[in-house]
Structure formats: C-alpha cells, structure tokens
Write a protein that holds these residues in place. Sequence first.
Motif, PDB file in Angstrom:
ATOM      1  N   LEU A   1     110.978  80.090 -28.242  1.00 41.43           N
ATOM      2  CA  LEU A   1     109.664  80.113 -27.213  1.00 41.43           C
ATOM      3  C   LEU A   1     110.276  79.259 -26.106  1.00 41.43           C
ATOM      4  CD1 LEU A   1     107.981  77.282 -29.323  1.00 41.43           C
ATOM      5  CD2 LEU A   1     107.032  79.368 -29.378  1.00 41.43           C
ATOM      6  N   VAL A   2     109.197  80.661 -25.142  1.00 39.39           N
ATOM      7  CA  VAL A   2     109.547  80.353 -23.280  1.00 39.39           C
ATOM      8  C   VAL A   2     108.381  79.799 -22.590  1.00 39.39           C
ATOM      9  CG1 VAL A   2     111.379  82.535 -23.967  1.00 39.39           C
ATOM     10  CG2 VAL A   2     108.856  82.808 -22.906  1.00 39.39           C
ATOM     11  N   LYS A   3     109.117  79.339 -21.693  1.00 41.05           N
ATOM     12  CA  LYS A   3     107.756  78.750 -20.884  1.00 41.05           C
ATOM     13  C   LYS A   3     107.580  80.001 -19.871  1.00 41.05           C
ATOM     14  CE  LYS A   3     106.191  74.508 -19.346  1.00 41.05           C
ATOM     15  NZ  LYS A   3     105.817  73.428 -20.229  1.00 41.05           N
ATOM     16  N   SER A   4     106.483  79.875 -19.825  1.00 36.78           N
ATOM     17  CA  SER A   4     105.333  81.078 -18.633  1.00 36.78           C
ATOM     18  C   SER A   4     104.496  80.581 -18.002  1.00 36.78           C
ATOM     19  CB  SER A   4     104.583  81.727 -19.450  1.00 36.78           C
ATOM     20  OG  SER A   4     103.238  81.664 -19.977  1.00 36.78           O
ATOM     21  N   PRO A   5     103.747  80.425 -16.651  1.00 33.80           N
ATOM     22  CA  PRO A   5     102.953  80.483 -15.956  1.00 33.80           C
ATOM     23  C   PRO A   5     101.773  79.802 -17.241  1.00 33.80           C
ATOM     24  CG  PRO A   5     104.397  81.884 -14.946  1.00 33.80           C
ATOM     25  CD  PRO A   5     104.863  82.410 -16.208  1.00 33.80           C
ATOM     26  N   GLU A   6     101.282  79.981 -17.683  1.00 35.50           N
ATOM     27  CA  GLU A   6     100.665  80.351 -18.637  1.00 35.50           C
ATOM     28  C   GLU A   6     100.464  79.166 -20.366  1.00 35.50           C
ATOM     29  OE1 GLU A   6     101.051  83.892 -19.304  1.00 35.50           O
ATOM     30  OE2 GLU A   6     100.825  84.421 -16.859  1.00 35.50           O
ATOM     31  N   GLY A   7     101.969  78.847 -19.823  1.00 36.45           N
ATOM     32  CA  GLY A   7     101.931  77.520 -20.931  1.00 36.45           C
ATOM     33  C   GLY A   7     103.311  78.410 -21.757  1.00 36.45           C
ATOM     34  N   PHE A   8     103.218  77.777 -23.130  1.00 35.08           N
ATOM     35  CA  PHE A   8     104.480  78.860 -23.855  1.00 35.08           C
ATOM     36  C   PHE A   8     104.091  79.904 -24.340  1.00 35.08           C
ATOM     37  CE2 PHE A   8     105.339  74.044 -24.739  1.00 35.08           C
ATOM     38  CZ  PHE A   8     106.417  74.135 -24.542  1.00 35.08           C
ATOM     39  N   LYS A   9     104.920  80.195 -24.802  1.00 39.43           N
ATOM     40  CA  LYS A   9     104.973  81.954 -25.354  1.00 39.43           C
ATOM     41  C   LYS A   9     105.876  82.627 -26.416  1.00 39.43           C
ATOM     42  CE  LYS A   9     102.282  84.847 -22.953  1.00 39.43           C
ATOM     43  NZ  LYS A   9     100.587  85.569 -23.331  1.00 39.43           N
ATOM     44  N   ILE A  10     105.343  83.049 -27.314  1.00 35.24           N
ATOM     45  CA  ILE A  10     106.376  83.497 -28.528  1.00 35.24           C
ATOM     46  C   ILE A  10     107.633  84.769 -28.454  1.00 35.24           C
ATOM     47  CG2 ILE A  10     106.703  83.623 -30.779  1.00 35.24           C
ATOM     48  CD1 ILE A  10     103.691  82.128 -31.646  1.00 35.24           C
ATOM     49  N   ARG A  11     108.609  84.684 -28.480  1.00 36.36           N
ATOM     50  CA  ARG A  11     109.325  84.875 -28.173  1.00 36.36           C
ATOM     51  C   ARG A  11     109.974  85.973 -30.035  1.00 36.36           C
ATOM     52  NH1 ARG A  11     113.808  84.346 -23.913  1.00 36.36           N
ATOM     53  NH2 ARG A  11     112.380  84.974 -22.878  1.00 36.36           N
ATOM     54  N   GLU A  12     110.158  85.059 -31.084  1.00 38.08           N
ATOM     55  CA  GLU A  12     110.359  85.269 -32.094  1.00 38.08           C
ATOM     56  C   GLU A  12     109.057  84.328 -32.741  1.00 38.08           C
ATOM     57  OE1 GLU A  12     114.060  87.434 -33.821  1.00 38.08           O
ATOM     58  OE2 GLU A  12     114.138  84.992 -35.294  1.00 38.08           O
ATOM     59  N   LYS A  13     109.134  84.601 -34.163  1.00 30.74           N
ATOM     60  CA  LYS A  13     108.079  84.002 -35.009  1.00 30.74           C
ATOM     61  C   LYS A  13     108.486  84.019 -36.205  1.00 30.74           C
ATOM     62  CE  LYS A  13     104.558  82.063 -37.259  1.00 30.74           C
ATOM     63  NZ  LYS A  13     102.872  82.164 -37.269  1.00 30.74           N
ATOM     64  N   ARG A  14     108.982  83.473 -37.075  1.00 30.61           N
ATOM     65  CA  ARG A  14     110.135  84.253 -38.463  1.00 30.61           C
ATOM     66  C   ARG A  14     109.966  83.203 -39.456  1.00 30.61           C
ATOM     67  NH1 ARG A  14     115.832  86.761 -40.229  1.00 30.61           N
ATOM     68  NH2 ARG A  14     115.372  87.222 -37.693  1.00 30.61           N
ATOM     69  N   CYS A  15     109.538  83.254 -40.480  1.00 31.27           N
ATOM     70  CA  CYS A  15     108.368  82.614 -41.951  1.00 31.27           C
ATOM     71  C   CYS A  15     109.268  82.863 -42.458  1.00 31.27           C
ATOM     72  CB  CYS A  15     107.077  83.233 -41.773  1.00 31.27           C
ATOM     73  SG  CYS A  15     106.006  82.509 -40.077  1.00 31.27           S
ATOM     74  N   VAL A  16     109.467  82.277 -43.346  1.00 32.06           N
ATOM     75  CA  VAL A  16     110.621  82.118 -44.578  1.00 32.06           C
ATOM     76  C   VAL A  16     109.507  82.087 -45.582  1.00 32.06           C
ATOM     77  CG1 VAL A  16     112.790  81.530 -46.016  1.00 32.06           C
ATOM     78  CG2 VAL A  16     112.805  82.218 -42.811  1.00 32.06           C
ATOM     79  N   ILE A  17     109.227  82.465 -46.422  1.00 28.61           N
ATOM     80  CA  ILE A  17     108.395  81.898 -47.921  1.00 28.61           C
ATOM     81  C   ILE A  17     109.669  81.172 -48.393  1.00 28.61           C
ATOM     82  CG2 ILE A  17     106.410  82.535 -49.203  1.00 28.61           C
ATOM     83  CD1 ILE A  17     105.936  84.753 -47.510  1.00 28.61           C
ATOM     84  N   ASP A  18     108.844  80.267 -49.202  1.00 27.45           N
ATOM     85  CA  ASP A  18     109.365  79.652 -49.870  1.00 27.45           C
ATOM     86  C   ASP A  18     109.418  79.509 -51.222  1.00 27.45           C
ATOM     87  OD1 ASP A  18     111.368  78.161 -48.334  1.00 27.45           O
ATOM     88  OD2 ASP A  18     109.890  76.319 -48.342  1.00 27.45           O
ATOM     89  N   CYS A  19     109.144  81.015 -52.072  1.00 26.67           N
ATOM     90  CA  CYS A  19     109.017  81.466 -53.392  1.00 26.67           C
ATOM     91  C   CYS A  19     110.110  82.816 -53.151  1.00 26.67           C
ATOM     92  CB  CYS A  19     107.575  81.358 -53.950  1.00 26.67           C
ATOM     93  SG  CYS A  19     106.418  82.799 -52.688  1.00 26.67           S
ATOM     94  N   ASP A  20     109.708  83.065 -54.365  1.00 25.40           N
ATOM     95  CA  ASP A  20     111.434  84.278 -55.248  1.00 25.40           C
ATOM     96  C   ASP A  20     110.308  85.111 -55.463  1.00 25.40           C
ATOM     97  OD1 ASP A  20     113.104  82.048 -55.525  1.00 25.40           O
ATOM     98  OD2 ASP A  20     112.994  82.135 -57.556  1.00 25.40           O
ATOM     99  N   ASN A  21     108.956  85.050 -55.851  1.00 24.23           N
ATOM    100  CA  ASN A  21     108.410  86.790 -55.270  1.00 24.23           C
ATOM    101  C   ASN A  21     106.609  85.985 -54.890  1.00 24.23           C
ATOM    102  OD1 ASN A  21     106.226  87.341 -57.821  1.00 24.23           O
ATOM    103  ND2 ASN A  21     108.172  86.491 -58.577  1.00 24.23           N
ATOM    104  N   LEU A  22     105.840  87.348 -54.617  1.00 23.93           N
ATOM    105  CA  LEU A  22     104.568  87.470 -54.193  1.00 23.93           C
ATOM    106  C   LEU A  22     103.731  87.462 -55.489  1.00 23.93           C
ATOM    107  CD1 LEU A  22     104.509  88.677 -50.796  1.00 23.93           C
ATOM    108  CD2 LEU A  22     104.639  85.799 -51.536  1.00 23.93           C
ATOM    109  N   GLN A  23     104.278  87.658 -56.743  1.00 22.22           N
ATOM    110  CA  GLN A  23     103.337  88.777 -57.570  1.00 22.22           C
ATOM    111  C   GLN A  23     101.565  87.333 -57.670  1.00 22.22           C
ATOM    112  OE1 GLN A  23     105.802  87.692 -61.580  1.00 22.22           O
ATOM    113  NE2 GLN A  23     105.827  90.141 -61.485  1.00 22.22           N
TER     114      GLN A  23
END
Length: 159
Positions: A128-150
């Motif tokens: 995250l970075v701080k901007s005049p409008e508040g926080f902004k997302i530079r990177e969002k990385r979601c790691v899903i805790d399952c082996d597959n999505l069946q």
Amino acid sequence: MTVDRPEIEDFLFQEAELLDNWQLHEWGALFTDDGSYFVHGTNVPVTASPESALFYIADDQIHIRERVSRLYKRLAIAEYPHSRTRHFVSNVRVAPGDEDEIAATCNLVVHRWRDRADAFFGVARYRLVKSPEGFKIREKRCVIDCDNLQSQSRISIIL
C-alpha cells in the motif's frame, strides 16, 4: 513509513464493503496507476511473478479496469446476475515496507452464493501507499489455500 493497524483495517474493511456491494469501479479506483492484482494457489511461491509461474489472475491496471467492465456486462454469464458475496478480513498485520510503502497481510474468506455456496479462503498480501485521498493499493496478492478449484469451478468474483 509506519501507520497504525486500525487505519489499515479500516481500509481493508472498506475494500471488502465495495466488493460485497458490487461497487467495482470504486474498487478499481483504489489501485495506483501501476497497481496489480494477483491470485494464485499455494503451489506458487509468494514471490513468484506471472512470467515464471501459473496464476489464476494476473492483472495490471489496464486488466483490472477491463475485468471490472466485463463483470458489469450482461454477457458475463458467469456473473449475471451477480453473485452475492461476503468478504471476511481478519488477522491483519502491518509491517513497514519501502520508504513510501506499507506491507500488510490478512486472512481472507470470501463466501459466494450463485446457485450454490462456494468459499474461497487464504491470505491477502498488500503493498500500500499513502496518497492525499487515503491509501492506494500498489499490489494485492491473494494466495488461495486449496490445491485445486474443482469444487468452486471458477474464480469469477474479485477476492
């Protein structure tokens, strides 16, 4: 840069509310101009790049905007009518990042209802970075805790 955890929690709760209310354009506006959104499984190292590993989602700012636009269209049959979702954010941790960045992690559970109930769970890592409008997302990385999505079949919602 240092900030208090409650400030980051409020921002993450705001992001979850935007997603649950299908305010996707507003969600996309939370990203910096060079922002990125990644989703992958536990079989991919957390430091991996989309050039070296298989990701479910690897969006830069242009693809984030395109994803948002597609999800609003009636032709997006995977999400028309829209799924009902609930994003649960917990165990928020904040660490100083680079000089202008904040590193934050949280546990994430997303429940989706669309003809059936699905649950996605894992960890979300933010730069995250701080901007005049508040926080902004530079990177969002979601790691899903399952082996597959069946059982879930697809990721058509934003985690």
